[in-house]
Structure formats: structure tokens, C-alpha cells
Scaffold this motif. Structure first.
Motif, PDB file in Angstrom:
ATOM      1  N   ILE A  92       0.841  -1.201   0.000  1.00 44.20           N
ATOM      2  CA  ILE A  92       0.000   0.000   0.000  1.00 44.20           C
ATOM      3  C   ILE A  92       0.872   1.245   0.000  1.00 44.20           C
ATOM      4  O   ILE A  92       0.606   2.203  -0.720  1.00 44.20           O
ATOM      5  CB  ILE A  92      -0.981  -0.008   1.185  1.00 44.20           C
ATOM      6  N   GLY A  93       1.939   1.232   0.789  1.00 43.23           N
ATOM      7  CA  GLY A  93       2.853   2.373   0.814  1.00 43.23           C
ATOM      8  C   GLY A  93       3.471   2.642  -0.552  1.00 43.23           C
ATOM      9  O   GLY A  93       3.559   3.788  -0.985  1.00 43.23           O
ATOM     10  N   GLN A  94       3.885   1.601  -1.248  1.00 42.54           N
ATOM     11  CA  GLN A  94       4.456   1.772  -2.582  1.00 42.54           C
ATOM     12  C   GLN A  94       3.424   2.334  -3.556  1.00 42.54           C
ATOM     13  O   GLN A  94       3.734   3.218  -4.352  1.00 42.54           O
ATOM     14  CB  GLN A  94       5.004   0.444  -3.093  1.00 42.54           C
ATOM     15  N   ALA A  95       2.199   1.830  -3.478  1.00 44.43           N
ATOM     16  CA  ALA A  95       1.141   2.331  -4.357  1.00 44.43           C
ATOM     17  C   ALA A  95       0.824   3.798  -4.039  1.00 44.43           C
ATOM     18  O   ALA A  95       0.636   4.608  -4.961  1.00 44.43           O
ATOM     19  CB  ALA A  95      -0.113   1.470  -4.220  1.00 44.43           C
ATOM     20  N   MET A  96       0.771   4.132  -2.738  1.00 41.46           N
ATOM     21  CA  MET A  96       0.502   5.529  -2.360  1.00 41.46           C
ATOM     22  C   MET A  96       1.648   6.427  -2.794  1.00 41.46           C
ATOM     23  O   MET A  96       1.419   7.539  -3.282  1.00 41.46           O
ATOM     24  CB  MET A  96       0.257   5.638  -0.845  1.00 41.46           C
ATOM     25  N   ASN A  97       2.900   5.961  -2.640  1.00 44.01           N
ATOM     26  CA  ASN A  97       4.049   6.757  -3.083  1.00 44.01           C
ATOM     27  C   ASN A  97       3.947   7.065  -4.569  1.00 44.01           C
ATOM     28  O   ASN A  97       4.140   8.204  -4.997  1.00 44.01           O
ATOM     29  CB  ASN A  97       5.365   6.021  -2.800  1.00 44.01           C
ATOM     30  N   GLN A  98       3.663   6.044  -5.353  1.00 44.56           N
ATOM     31  CA  GLN A  98       3.573   6.224  -6.793  1.00 44.56           C
ATOM     32  C   GLN A  98       2.446   7.201  -7.138  1.00 44.56           C
ATOM     33  O   GLN A  98       2.638   8.129  -7.923  1.00 44.56           O
ATOM     34  CB  GLN A  98       3.348   4.885  -7.488  1.00 44.56           C
ATOM     35  N   PHE A  99       1.277   7.012  -6.534  1.00 45.86           N
ATOM     36  CA  PHE A  99       0.138   7.891  -6.803  1.00 45.86           C
ATOM     37  C   PHE A  99       0.454   9.330  -6.387  1.00 45.86           C
ATOM     38  O   PHE A  99       0.229  10.271  -7.153  1.00 45.86           O
ATOM     39  CB  PHE A  99      -1.108   7.399  -6.073  1.00 45.86           C
ATOM     40  N   LEU A 100       0.959   9.504  -5.160  1.00 47.84           N
ATOM     41  CA  LEU A 100       1.245  10.851  -4.652  1.00 47.84           C
ATOM     42  C   LEU A 100       2.264  11.575  -5.516  1.00 47.84           C
ATOM     43  O   LEU A 100       2.089  12.748  -5.857  1.00 47.84           O
ATOM     44  CB  LEU A 100       1.740  10.782  -3.204  1.00 47.84           C
ATOM     45  N   ASN A 101       3.339  10.892  -5.880  1.00 52.47           N
ATOM     46  CA  ASN A 101       4.397  11.549  -6.642  1.00 52.47           C
ATOM     47  C   ASN A 101       4.003  11.803  -8.099  1.00 52.47           C
ATOM     48  O   ASN A 101       4.420  12.796  -8.681  1.00 52.47           O
ATOM     49  CB  ASN A 101       5.698  10.757  -6.528  1.00 52.47           C
ATOM     50  N   GLN A 102       3.179  10.948  -8.685  1.00 49.34           N
ATOM     51  CA  GLN A 102       2.726  11.171 -10.059  1.00 49.34           C
ATOM     52  C   GLN A 102       1.676  12.280 -10.142  1.00 49.34           C
ATOM     53  O   GLN A 102       1.508  12.888 -11.188  1.00 49.34           O
ATOM     54  CB  GLN A 102       2.165   9.885 -10.665  1.00 49.34           C
TER      55      GLN A 102
END
Length: 143
Positions: A92-102
Motif C-alpha cells: 500500500i505504501g508503494q502504491a501511495m508513493n507512486q500515486f502521490l508523486n505522479q
């Protein structure tokens, strides 16, 4: 009572924020639960603050009380990192990181009015505490 206005223009090269987060809710129909560490970098910050003050006289000494504080800002760079401690492999953290940064610029733009109001509220309290102890003649030309 006289009214005073101070306009501040600030340029900050970098602001780093560290903290903890806790999320419990739904995305579409899927339940999401996560908590962990949060880090954000805000770069090339340009901020404008407009302070509207009211003069108060106590024991013959002039002080300023902030009646209104408006803040607006823009960010040149934004970077987020979430470390999920609840779910294994930090998926979930990796998915949130990707979403937030994109989507950082869109997220910040959506949050900017609420963030500006929150920042103004906290700085107003802080500045009123300082101004209540600092006579105007010390920091402003007496007219």
C-alpha cells in the motif's frame, strides 16, 4: 483603533516534513487501512502573507494584535514518501508513493486552500503571542 498591515513575501528553497500517518477508509469499494511514517519535501516555496493588525494600548504602551492573516503559496517541487507499517511488503505504501508523486501538483493544488487556512491559523496564534509581548515601538517606526 488604528489598523496596520504587513505584507510578507517569502522564498524558501526547501521545507521537509516528517511525521506519522493513519488511514482507515474506502477507495471506491475497497477498504484501505494503513499507518506508518510520512516524509515530504517541498522545494522552491514561494509564499505571500498579508497580516492585518489592530493596535491595542495597554498601560500606555502600543501593541499589535493580528485581526486577520491570509497566506497563499506555490511550490516548485514536491516529493512524498510513505512507509506503510501495517501491511506486509509495503504494498500500500508503494502504491501511495507512486500515486502521490505522479499526481503531486494536482494534489497540492486541491489541498492549497485548506493548507493555507491551517497555516494561517497556527501562525496567527504564534504571532499574536509574540506581538502581545513586543511593543510596537521596538519593531515599527512610531508615527
Amino acid at each position: 483603533m488604528a489598523k496596520d498591515r504587513i505584507d510578507l513575501h517569502l522564498s524558501l528553497p526547501k521545507i521537509e516534513v516528517n511525521g506519522d500517518y493513519d488511514i482507515n477508509g474506502n477507495v471506491l469499494l475497497f477498504p484501505i487501512q494503513s499507518h506508518g511514517n510520512f516524509w515530504a519535501l517541498f522545494g522552491d516555496v514561494e509564499a505571500i502573507a498579508r497580516i492585518q493588525g489592530v493596535e491595542e494600548v495597554r498601560d500606555g504602551i502600543r501593541y499589535m494584535r493580528i485581526a486577520r492573516l491570509l497566506i497563499d503559496f506555490s511550490l516548485g517541487r514536491v516529493r512524498f514518501r510513505i512507509m506503510d507499517h501495517l501491511n506486509g511488503n509495503n504494498v500500500i505504501g508503494q502504491a501511495m508513493n507512486q500515486f502521490l508523486n505522479q499526481n503531486a501538483k494536482e494534489i497540492i493544488e486541491e489541498m492549497r486552500p485548506a493548507a493555507s487556512a491551517s497555516i494561517a491559523k497556527h501562525f496567527k496564534e504564534f504571532l499574536n503571542t509574540a506581538f502581545s509581548k513586543l511593543p510596537m515601538k521596538i519593531w515599527m517606526h512610531d508615527t
